[in-house]
Motif scaffolding. Structure first.
Motif, mmCIF file in Angstrom:
data_model
loop_
_atom_site.group_PDB
_atom_site.id
_atom_site.type_symbol
_atom_site.label_atom_id
_atom_site.label_comp_id
_atom_site.label_asym_id
_atom_site.label_seq_id
_atom_site.Cartn_x
_atom_site.Cartn_y
_atom_site.Cartn_z
ATOM 1 N N LEU A 200 0.824 -1.214 0.000
ATOM 2 C CA LEU A 200 0.000 0.000 0.000
ATOM 3 C C LEU A 200 0.854 1.259 0.000
ATOM 4 O O LEU A 200 0.404 2.326 -0.404
ATOM 5 C CB LEU A 200 -0.925 0.005 1.219
ATOM 6 C CG LEU A 200 -1.988 -1.096 1.261
ATOM 7 C CD1 LEU A 200 -3.012 -0.805 2.330
ATOM 8 C CD2 LEU A 200 -2.660 -1.274 -0.087
ATOM 9 N N THR A 201 2.088 1.149 0.477
ATOM 10 C CA THR A 201 2.976 2.315 0.531
ATOM 11 C C THR A 201 3.744 2.519 -0.777
ATOM 12 O O THR A 201 4.470 3.487 -0.919
ATOM 13 C CB THR A 201 3.995 2.137 1.666
ATOM 14 O OG1 THR A 201 4.558 0.824 1.559
ATOM 15 C CG2 THR A 201 3.344 2.309 3.028
ATOM 16 N N ASP A 202 3.585 1.585 -1.705
ATOM 17 C CA ASP A 202 4.290 1.701 -2.992
ATOM 18 C C ASP A 202 3.495 2.650 -3.894
ATOM 19 O O ASP A 202 2.636 2.235 -4.671
ATOM 20 C CB ASP A 202 4.418 0.313 -3.620
ATOM 21 C CG ASP A 202 5.238 0.342 -4.908
ATOM 22 O OD1 ASP A 202 5.428 1.439 -5.466
ATOM 23 O OD2 ASP A 202 5.671 -0.731 -5.347
ATOM 24 N N THR A 203 3.805 3.923 -3.774
ATOM 25 C CA THR A 203 2.976 4.932 -4.433
ATOM 26 C C THR A 203 3.021 4.827 -5.958
ATOM 27 O O THR A 203 2.014 5.062 -6.612
ATOM 28 C CB THR A 203 3.398 6.346 -4.014
ATOM 29 O OG1 THR A 203 4.803 6.470 -4.177
ATOM 30 C CG2 THR A 203 3.030 6.617 -2.570
ATOM 31 N N SER A 204 4.168 4.448 -6.508
ATOM 32 C CA SER A 204 4.208 4.392 -7.978
ATOM 33 C C SER A 204 3.385 3.214 -8.488
ATOM 34 O O SER A 204 2.678 3.334 -9.490
ATOM 35 C CB SER A 204 5.644 4.349 -8.499
ATOM 36 O OG SER A 204 6.333 3.272 -7.962
ATOM 37 N N ALA A 205 3.477 2.071 -7.779
ATOM 38 C CA ALA A 205 2.680 0.922 -8.209
ATOM 39 C C ALA A 205 1.198 1.259 -8.113
ATOM 40 O O ALA A 205 0.415 0.958 -9.019
ATOM 41 C CB ALA A 205 3.002 -0.300 -7.343
ATOM 42 N N TRP A 206 0.805 1.919 -7.029
ATOM 43 C CA TRP A 206 -0.625 2.206 -6.850
ATOM 44 C C TRP A 206 -1.126 3.325 -7.755
ATOM 45 O O TRP A 206 -2.277 3.308 -8.171
ATOM 46 C CB TRP A 206 -0.957 2.440 -5.367
ATOM 47 C CG TRP A 206 -1.145 1.120 -4.701
ATOM 48 C CD1 TRP A 206 -0.198 0.409 -4.005
ATOM 49 C CD2 TRP A 206 -2.315 0.290 -4.733
ATOM 50 N NE1 TRP A 206 -0.716 -0.802 -3.611
ATOM 51 C CE2 TRP A 206 -2.004 -0.902 -4.036
ATOM 52 C CE3 TRP A 206 -3.587 0.433 -5.285
ATOM 53 C CZ2 TRP A 206 -2.934 -1.940 -3.869
ATOM 54 C CZ3 TRP A 206 -4.504 -0.598 -5.111
ATOM 55 C CH2 TRP A 206 -4.181 -1.767 -4.420
#
Ligand code: HEC
Ligand code: HEC
Length: 271
Positions: A200-206
Motif C-alpha cells: 500500500l505504501t508503494d505509491t508508484s505501483a498504486w
C-alpha cells in the motif's frame, strides 16, 4: 718502485663506496629521471585516456543511467491535448489513417461528436474497431486521453471540456468494513509485498493501479490476478467484502500518494 707498490690497499668499504658513488649514483639518478619523465608522460596519457574512458563508460551505462535518473515517484505532468495529439493520436488522425476521422474534418467528426463526449471518451480509452485503446499508448492517463479527444473534437466544431467521470467515493462504512477485511485477508501479502503484491505504501505501483480504474481492480481482486489469489484466498468473502477491501486499499494508497506531493512541490523550483 717499492714506493709505488705501497699504494694504499682499498678496503672493502671503500670499494663499496666507490661502487655506489661512481656507478650506482649516476644509475640511480638516471632511473629517477626516467621514472620522472615517464610519470609526466603517464599523467598526460592518463588524462587523455581517462577522458576517453569516461566517455566510453558514460556511453555504456547510459541506458541504465537514464533509467535510474527517472524518479518513479516524481509527480507526473499530464500532457496537454495538443501534446497528446502530436505525440500519439496524430499518427492516425492527422491523415485519417485506417478510416479514422481526420483532424479538423467537421464532416467526419460530426456524427461522432453527436454521440456525446462520454461515448467518445469511452471509445478512446477502451478502443473501438481499428481505433486502439488509448491510441495505442497504454501510458496515457485517462485525463490525457480525454484532453486528446477534446482537442480533436473541438478542432472539428465541438465545445467539449476535458473532464473525467469521478468514481463515487466509498462511504465511511464501506471503508471500515474494507479495513477489517484487509487486515484479515489481504495484509499478509499487501503489507509485506510478498510474491510481488503491491504494498500500500508503494505509491508508484498504486498510481498505476488506480489509473486502471476501480472496476478493473475489483475484478482482479475477485477473480485473482497474476500471483494474486481470488478473494485473497478466502472464498468465504462476498464480492462486497472484496470490493470494500479494494476501496480501502485505494483510499490508503491515495493518502500515501498525497503525502508525497507537498515534499515534491517544495522541491520543485519556484518560478
Ligand atoms: C492507430 C491509429 C489510431 C491512433 C494512433 C488513434 N486513433 Fe482514434 N481512431 C482510429 C480509427 C481507425 C478510428 C475510427 C474507429 C471506428 O469508429 O471504426 C478512430 C476513432 C476515434 C474516435 C471516435 C470514436 C467514436 O466513437 O466515433 C476518437 C474520439 C478517437 N479516435 C480518439 C483518439 C485519441 C484521443 C487518440 C490519441 C490518444 C487516438 N484516437 C489515436 C485510429 C487511431
Ligand atoms: C497470498 C498473497 C496475497 C493475498 C492474501 C492478497 N493478494 Fe492481492 N495481490 C497479490 C499479488 C502477488 C498481486 C500482484 C499481481 C500482479 O502482479 O498484478 C496482487 C494484486 C492485487 C491487486 C491489483 C490487481 C492488479 O491488477 O495487479 C489488487 C486490487 C489486490 N491484489 C487486492 C487484494 C485484496 C482485496 C486482497 C484481500 C481480500 C488481496 N489482494 C489479498 C497477492 C495477494
Amino acid at each position: 718502485m717499492a714506493e709505488h707498490l705501497e699504494m694504499k690497499k682499498t678496503t672493502p668499504q671503500e670499494f663499496l663506496l666507490a661502487l655506489v658513488g661512481g656507478l650506482f649514483a649516476p644509475l640511480v639518478a638516471i632511473i629517477l629521471i626516467i621514472v620522472y619523465v615517464m610519470g609526466i608522460q603517464g599523467s598526460l596519457l592518463d588524462a587523455g585516456a581517462s577522458e576517453a574512458e569516461d566517455k566510453a563508460v558514460r556511453e555504456r551505462i547510459k541506458p541504465f543511467g537514464v533509467a535510474l535518473a527517472i524518479d518513479p515517484n516524481a509527480p507526473r505532468v499530464e500532457r496537454s491535448g495538443e501534446q497528446v495529439y502530436n505525440e500519439v493520436c496524430g499518427s492516425c488522425h492527422a491523415a485519417g489513417a485506417l478510416g479514422s476521422p481526420k483532424f479538423k474534418d467537421a464532416a467526419a467528426w460530426g456524427k461522432r461528436i453527436a454521440q456525446g463526449y462520454d461515448t467518445l471518451l469511452t471509445h478512446a480509452i477502451k478502443g473501438i474497431n481499428k481505433m486502439p485503446a488509448r491510441g495505442g499508448d497504454p501510458d496515457l492517463t485517462d485525463l490525457e486521453v480525454a484532453r486528446g479527444v477534446v482537442y480533436m473534437a473541438n478542432a472539428a466544431g465541438a465545445k467539449f471540456e476535458a473532464v473525467l467521470k469521478k468514481e463515487p467515493e466509498p462511504t465511511a462504512e464501506v471503508l471500515a468494513r474494507g479495513k477489517a477485511v484487509y487486515a484479515s485477508d489481504c495484509a499478509a501479502c499487501h503489507d509485506t509485498g510478498v510474491t510481488g503484491a503491491q504494498k500500500l505504501t508503494d505509491t508508484s505501483a498504486w498510481s498505476a493501479l488506480i489509473k486502471q480504474g476501480k472496476d478493473h481492480l475489483y475484478k482482479a481482486a475477485i477473480e485473482g490476478s497474476f500471483g494474486g489469489p481470488p478473494r485473497g484466498g478466502n472464498d468465504k468473502l462476498s464480492d462486497a467484502d472484496v470490493k470494500a477491501a479494494v476501496d480501502y486499499m485505494v483510499d490508503e494508497a491515495k493518502k500515501a500518494i498525497a503525502a508525497t506531493e507537498p515534499a515534491k512541490q517544495a522541491a520543485a523550483p519556484a518560478n
